[in-house]
Design a protein around this motif. Sequence first.
Motif, PDB file in Angstrom:
ATOM      1  N   ILE A  79       3.496   3.954   0.169  1.00 37.87           N
ATOM      2  CA  ILE A  79       2.501   2.895   0.289  1.00 37.87           C
ATOM      3  C   ILE A  79       2.712   1.930  -0.863  1.00 37.87           C
ATOM      4  O   ILE A  79       3.243   2.310  -1.911  1.00 37.87           O
ATOM      5  CB  ILE A  79       1.048   3.439   0.272  1.00 37.87           C
ATOM      6  CG1 ILE A  79       0.783   4.207  -1.023  1.00 37.87           C
ATOM      7  CG2 ILE A  79       0.775   4.291   1.477  1.00 37.87           C
ATOM      8  CD1 ILE A  79      -0.671   4.590  -1.223  1.00 37.87           C
ATOM      9  N   TYR A 127       1.982  -2.422  -2.608  1.00 34.61           N
ATOM     10  CA  TYR A 127       1.398  -3.751  -2.685  1.00 34.61           C
ATOM     11  C   TYR A 127       2.527  -4.718  -3.010  1.00 34.61           C
ATOM     12  O   TYR A 127       3.345  -4.460  -3.895  1.00 34.61           O
ATOM     13  CB  TYR A 127       0.342  -3.803  -3.794  1.00 34.61           C
ATOM     14  CG  TYR A 127      -0.062  -5.203  -4.166  1.00 34.61           C
ATOM     15  CD1 TYR A 127      -1.039  -5.876  -3.447  1.00 34.61           C
ATOM     16  CD2 TYR A 127       0.556  -5.875  -5.218  1.00 34.61           C
ATOM     17  CE1 TYR A 127      -1.401  -7.172  -3.764  1.00 34.61           C
ATOM     18  CE2 TYR A 127       0.203  -7.174  -5.548  1.00 34.61           C
ATOM     19  CZ  TYR A 127      -0.773  -7.816  -4.821  1.00 34.61           C
ATOM     20  OH  TYR A 127      -1.111  -9.100  -5.133  1.00 34.61           O
ATOM     21  N   SER A 165       5.017   0.171  -5.562  1.00 29.51           N
ATOM     22  CA  SER A 165       4.807   1.179  -4.521  1.00 29.51           C
ATOM     23  C   SER A 165       4.891   2.585  -5.094  1.00 29.51           C
ATOM     24  O   SER A 165       5.475   2.816  -6.149  1.00 29.51           O
ATOM     25  CB  SER A 165       5.832   1.013  -3.395  1.00 29.51           C
ATOM     26  OG  SER A 165       7.132   1.225  -3.870  1.00 29.51           O
ATOM     27  N   GLN A 167      -0.644  -7.955   2.170  1.00 26.82           N
ATOM     28  CA  GLN A 167      -0.092  -7.577   0.876  1.00 26.82           C
ATOM     29  C   GLN A 167       0.031  -6.067   0.712  1.00 26.82           C
ATOM     30  O   GLN A 167       0.919  -5.602   0.022  1.00 26.82           O
ATOM     31  CB  GLN A 167      -0.945  -8.148  -0.259  1.00 26.82           C
ATOM     32  CG  GLN A 167      -0.873  -9.661  -0.327  1.00 26.82           C
ATOM     33  CD  GLN A 167      -1.717 -10.238  -1.442  1.00 26.82           C
ATOM     34  OE1 GLN A 167      -2.752  -9.691  -1.799  1.00 26.82           O
ATOM     35  NE2 GLN A 167      -1.267 -11.342  -2.000  1.00 26.82           N
ATOM     36  N   PHE A 168      -0.834  -5.288   1.321  1.00 29.92           N
ATOM     37  CA  PHE A 168      -0.771  -3.833   1.226  1.00 29.92           C
ATOM     38  C   PHE A 168       0.009  -3.307   2.429  1.00 29.92           C
ATOM     39  O   PHE A 168      -0.220  -3.735   3.554  1.00 29.92           O
ATOM     40  CB  PHE A 168      -2.185  -3.241   1.185  1.00 29.92           C
ATOM     41  CG  PHE A 168      -2.920  -3.607  -0.067  1.00 29.92           C
ATOM     42  CD1 PHE A 168      -2.783  -2.847  -1.212  1.00 29.92           C
ATOM     43  CD2 PHE A 168      -3.721  -4.740  -0.098  1.00 29.92           C
ATOM     44  CE1 PHE A 168      -3.451  -3.200  -2.383  1.00 29.92           C
ATOM     45  CE2 PHE A 168      -4.392  -5.097  -1.257  1.00 29.92           C
ATOM     46  CZ  PHE A 168      -4.258  -4.326  -2.401  1.00 29.92           C
ATOM     47  N   TYR A 169       0.925  -2.389   2.179  1.00 32.29           N
ATOM     48  CA  TYR A 169       1.818  -1.947   3.236  1.00 32.29           C
ATOM     49  C   TYR A 169       2.059  -0.447   3.217  1.00 32.29           C
ATOM     50  O   TYR A 169       1.790   0.241   2.228  1.00 32.29           O
ATOM     51  CB  TYR A 169       3.163  -2.684   3.152  1.00 32.29           C
ATOM     52  CG  TYR A 169       3.959  -2.397   1.896  1.00 32.29           C
ATOM     53  CD1 TYR A 169       4.806  -1.290   1.819  1.00 32.29           C
ATOM     54  CD2 TYR A 169       3.889  -3.240   0.798  1.00 32.29           C
ATOM     55  CE1 TYR A 169       5.546  -1.031   0.675  1.00 32.29           C
ATOM     56  CE2 TYR A 169       4.624  -2.991  -0.344  1.00 32.29           C
ATOM     57  CZ  TYR A 169       5.447  -1.885  -0.401  1.00 32.29           C
ATOM     58  OH  TYR A 169       6.180  -1.635  -1.543  1.00 32.29           O
ATOM     59  N   TRP A 224      -2.990  -4.539   5.469  1.00 33.92           N
ATOM     60  CA  TRP A 224      -4.244  -5.093   4.957  1.00 33.92           C
ATOM     61  C   TRP A 224      -3.963  -6.330   4.121  1.00 33.92           C
ATOM     62  O   TRP A 224      -3.184  -6.277   3.166  1.00 33.92           O
ATOM     63  CB  TRP A 224      -4.980  -4.044   4.137  1.00 33.92           C
ATOM     64  CG  TRP A 224      -6.346  -4.422   3.694  1.00 33.92           C
ATOM     65  CD1 TRP A 224      -7.295  -5.103   4.393  1.00 33.92           C
ATOM     66  CD2 TRP A 224      -6.930  -4.141   2.430  1.00 33.92           C
ATOM     67  NE1 TRP A 224      -8.429  -5.251   3.650  1.00 33.92           N
ATOM     68  CE2 TRP A 224      -8.228  -4.657   2.424  1.00 33.92           C
ATOM     69  CE3 TRP A 224      -6.481  -3.480   1.289  1.00 33.92           C
ATOM     70  CZ2 TRP A 224      -9.069  -4.562   1.338  1.00 33.92           C
ATOM     71  CZ3 TRP A 224      -7.325  -3.373   0.209  1.00 33.92           C
ATOM     72  CH2 TRP A 224      -8.610  -3.913   0.251  1.00 33.92           C
TER      73      TRP A 224
END
Length: 172
Positions: free
Chosen positions: A138, A140, A148, A110-112, A107
Motif C-alpha cells: 500500500i 501514497y 509505500s 493518491q493512495f494506492y 482514494w
Amino acid sequence: MKKLQIICLAAFAFLYSNTTFAQESEATNYDQGFRLGFGLNGGIPTDNDYDWSLGGDVRLQYDLSKKTSLTLTTGFTNLFIGKDDLGNDIKDLGFIPAKAGFKAFIWEDQFYVLGEVGAGFAVTNGYNDTSFLWAPGIGYANKYIDISVRYEDYDKFNTNQVALRLAYGFKL
C-alpha cells in the motif's frame, strides 16, 4: 411567463448535459504515459534468518488511466547478517529483483494498492539461487514523491520482509 420558464429549464438542461459530456471526455482522454521513479528501501525480515535489509530500485510505471498503472521494478536488495537455528552466522544475501506489477489508486488519486510478482536473482557471497517473489503493498504518491509499505516473500531464500520504500518520481 410559462414559455420563459420552459426556455430557462431547457437551457439549464442543455448546459448541465454539456458539462457532463465534457467531464466524461476528459476522463477518457486521460494523458497516458510513462513515469520513472528512484527509490530507497529498508526492511525488517519477518523470520530469524536475517537481521535487516537495505536496497535501491528503479521503477518504470505506465499509467493506463488516472487510477490504474502497470509497473516494472528492478534494483538491488541486500539482506544483512543473521543467524541460523544453531546460532551460526549466515552470510549476507544480495539479490537483484525483477518484478512486474499493477497499481490501483483507491482514494483521492493518491493512495494506492500495488501487487507485484517476479524473480530475485542472488548475486553475492556464493549464492546462486533464483527465487520467485511476490509483493503486495500500500502507498501514497503525488507528483514527485512515492511512499509505500510492502510485504515481500522470497520462495527460495527462506525469508521474507516488511519493507518501506521512499522514492522520487517524474513523468518521462
